[in-house]
Design an enzyme around this catalytic site. Structure first.
Site, PDB file in Angstrom:
ATOM      1  N   ASN A   1       0.873  -1.173   0.000  1.00  0.00           N
ATOM      2  CA  ASN A   1       0.000   0.000   0.000  1.00  0.00           C
ATOM      3  C   ASN A   1       0.908   1.220   0.000  1.00  0.00           C
ATOM      4  OD1 ASN A   1      -1.774   2.041   0.419  1.00  0.00           O
ATOM      5  ND2 ASN A   1      -2.378   1.415   2.483  1.00  0.00           N
ATOM      6  N   TRP A   2       1.013   1.842  -1.152  1.00  0.00           N
ATOM      7  CA  TRP A   2       1.965   2.956  -1.284  1.00  0.00           C
ATOM      8  C   TRP A   2       1.412   4.244  -0.696  1.00  0.00           C
ATOM      9  CZ3 TRP A   2       3.983   2.184  -7.028  1.00  0.00           C
ATOM     10  CH2 TRP A   2       4.627   0.947  -7.104  1.00  0.00           C
ATOM     11  N   LYS A   3       0.151   4.229  -0.318  1.00  0.00           N
ATOM     12  CA  LYS A   3      -0.478   5.427   0.266  1.00  0.00           C
ATOM     13  C   LYS A   3      -0.243   6.636  -0.654  1.00  0.00           C
ATOM     14  CE  LYS A   3      -0.053   3.194   4.703  1.00  0.00           C
ATOM     15  NZ  LYS A   3       0.129   3.282   6.147  1.00  0.00           N
TER      16      LYS A   3
ATOM     17  N   HIS B   1      -9.451   1.113   4.890  1.00  0.00           N
ATOM     18  CA  HIS B   1      -8.120   1.249   5.483  1.00  0.00           C
ATOM     19  C   HIS B   1      -8.209   2.111   6.740  1.00  0.00           C
ATOM     20  CE1 HIS B   1      -3.983   2.505   6.073  1.00  0.00           C
ATOM     21  NE2 HIS B   1      -3.676   1.367   5.479  1.00  0.00           N
TER      22      HIS B   1
ATOM     23  N   GLU C   1      -6.502   4.446   7.798  1.00  0.00           N
ATOM     24  CA  GLU C   1      -6.354   5.894   7.586  1.00  0.00           C
ATOM     25  C   GLU C   1      -7.629   6.501   7.024  1.00  0.00           C
ATOM     26  OE1 GLU C   1      -2.721   5.474   5.418  1.00  0.00           O
ATOM     27  OE2 GLU C   1      -1.793   4.840   7.293  1.00  0.00           O
TER      28      GLU C   1
ATOM     29  N   GLU D   1      -5.471  -4.420  10.796  1.00  0.00           N
ATOM     30  CA  GLU D   1      -4.538  -3.315  11.031  1.00  0.00           C
ATOM     31  C   GLU D   1      -4.735  -2.785  12.433  1.00  0.00           C
ATOM     32  OE1 GLU D   1      -3.713  -1.148   7.042  1.00  0.00           O
ATOM     33  OE2 GLU D   1      -5.494  -0.412   8.030  1.00  0.00           O
TER      34      GLU D   1
ATOM     35  N   GLY E   1       2.841   3.370  12.356  1.00  0.00           N
ATOM     36  CA  GLY E   1       3.540   4.652  12.388  1.00  0.00           C
ATOM     37  C   GLY E   1       3.663   5.254  13.780  1.00  0.00           C
TER      38      GLY E   1
ATOM     39  N   SER F   1       2.746  -2.477  10.330  1.00  0.00           N
ATOM     40  CA  SER F   1       4.189  -2.252  10.246  1.00  0.00           C
ATOM     41  C   SER F   1       4.993  -3.533  10.061  1.00  0.00           C
ATOM     42  CB  SER F   1       4.699  -1.496  11.474  1.00  0.00           C
ATOM     43  OG  SER F   1       4.188  -0.191  11.457  1.00  0.00           O
TER      44      SER F   1
ATOM     45  N   GLY G   1       2.895  -1.089   4.296  1.00  0.00           N
ATOM     46  CA  GLY G   1       2.956   0.339   3.995  1.00  0.00           C
ATOM     47  C   GLY G   1       4.382   0.761   3.670  1.00  0.00           C
ATOM     48  N   GLY G   2       5.053   1.374   4.651  1.00  0.00           N
ATOM     49  CA  GLY G   2       6.377   1.964   4.436  1.00  0.00           C
ATOM     50  C   GLY G   2       7.376   1.037   3.766  1.00  0.00           C
TER      51      GLY G   2
HETATM   52  P1  13P Z   1       3.117   0.592   7.689  1.00  0.00           P
HETATM   53  O1  13P Z   1       3.566  -0.746   7.156  1.00  0.00           O
HETATM   54  O2  13P Z   1       3.836   1.751   7.114  1.00  0.00           O
HETATM   55  O3  13P Z   1       3.040   0.617   9.181  1.00  0.00           O
HETATM   56  O4  13P Z   1       1.618   0.754   7.187  1.00  0.00           O
HETATM   57  C1  13P Z   1       0.713  -0.257   7.459  1.00  0.00           C
HETATM   58  C2  13P Z   1      -0.499  -0.010   6.666  1.00  0.00           C
HETATM   59  O5  13P Z   1      -1.217   0.935   6.892  1.00  0.00           O
HETATM   60  C3  13P Z   1      -0.739  -0.923   5.557  1.00  0.00           C
HETATM   61  O6  13P Z   1      -1.841  -0.535   4.826  1.00  0.00           O
END
Ligand code: 13P
Length: 260
Positions: A9-11, A97, A99, A170, A176, A216, A237-238
């Site tokens: 997930n590149w956000k 998600h 977020e 999640e 984060g 994470s 994510g990251g």
């Molecule tokens: P991180 O892996 O950056 O913590 O993000 C998790 C996430 O939100 C995956 O969608």
């Protein structure tokens, strides 16, 4: 046995050119290292979708949208529909998600409507669930998760799709924040999600559903997380923003698939 799935997930990251380069590196890494035991998806921002689809074409890597509207078309400024995502070449879409729930106020009802629209329109939803820190601290995580399963998933589907669902857990408090869920904490919640799915949709759906961990995942914790019996891969994510880390996570998922 469930096939592992690793979704990036590149956000809100990557220009079109950066996305194209990263997608090529991942596709080449997957092919070059023979990483065929795990499914791999990339989730770029909308504007880079077409470039990423082109970059991975002919490879085993698929593409997911990060969100979609529950409406088919019309006067919904700023929204993107299921058919637009399909038109761009996506096969999956990340919905609910943390977020979007936390920052955009999306609730279970809307997540259910989006999941239903995605599924009806030929996109496979990756339905995200998870609890904030206040819920974890209050000890009401499982009640919150049960509510989300009922309202985000059962609310959308009278019967399960063939092959079961794709769900991502999640723990919002571990995204984060520097806090991490232990593999055992993650496993406990994954097992609970599977148990709720069994109670609602039956054993076959529960056994087929892939439950990804999305708190994470990094190269150094991926193997321990994926070794848990109810963790079927990750929503990353990251660590999906650079190909070396992401490929290492795919390798961990593939090794787990090979050993179970
Ligand atoms: P991180 O892996 O950056 O913590 O993000 C998790 C996430 O939100 C995956 O969608």
């Amino acid at each position: 046995m469930r096939r592992a799935l690793v979704a990036g997930n590149w956000k809100m990251n990557k220009t079109i050119e950066e996305a194209r380069t990263l997608a090529r590196e991942v596709a080449e890494g997957v092919a070059g290292d023979g990483l065929s035991q795990a499914d791999v998806l990339l989730g770029p921002p909308y504007l880079a979708l077409a470039a990423v689809v082109e970059a991975v074409s002919g490879s085993a890597v698929g593409v997911a949208g990060q969100n979609c509207s529950h409406q088919a078309d019309g006067a919904y400024t700023g929204e993107v529909s299921v058919s637009m995502l399909r038109d761009a070449g996506a096969t999956h879409v990340i919905l609910g998600h943390s977020e979007r729930r936390e920052l955009m106020g999306e609730g279970d009802g809307l997540v259910a409507r989006k999941s239903k629209a995605a599924s009806a329109g030929g996109l496979t939803p990756i339905i995200c669930l998870g609890e904030p820190f206040t819920t974890r601290r209050a000890g009401t995580t499982l009640a919150r998760i049960a509510h989300q399963v009922e309202h985000s998933i059962q609310g959308a589907f009278g019967s399960p799709p063939p092959g079961g669902f794709i769900v991502a857990y999640e723990p919002v408090w571990a995204i984060g924040t520097g806090l991490t869920a232990t593999p055992e904490q993650a496993q406990e919640t994954h097992a609970f999600i599977r148990e709720r799915l069994e109670a609602i949709f039956g054993l076959e759906c529960a056994q087929e559903t892939r439950i990804l961990y999305g708190g994470s995942v990094k190269p150094d914790n991926a193997a321990d997380l994926f070794a848990q019996p109810d963790i079927d891969g990750g929503l990353i994510g990251g660590a999906s923003l650079n190909s070396a880390d992401f490929l290492e996570i795919i390798r961990a998922a593939q090794m787990d698939s090979a050993s179970t």
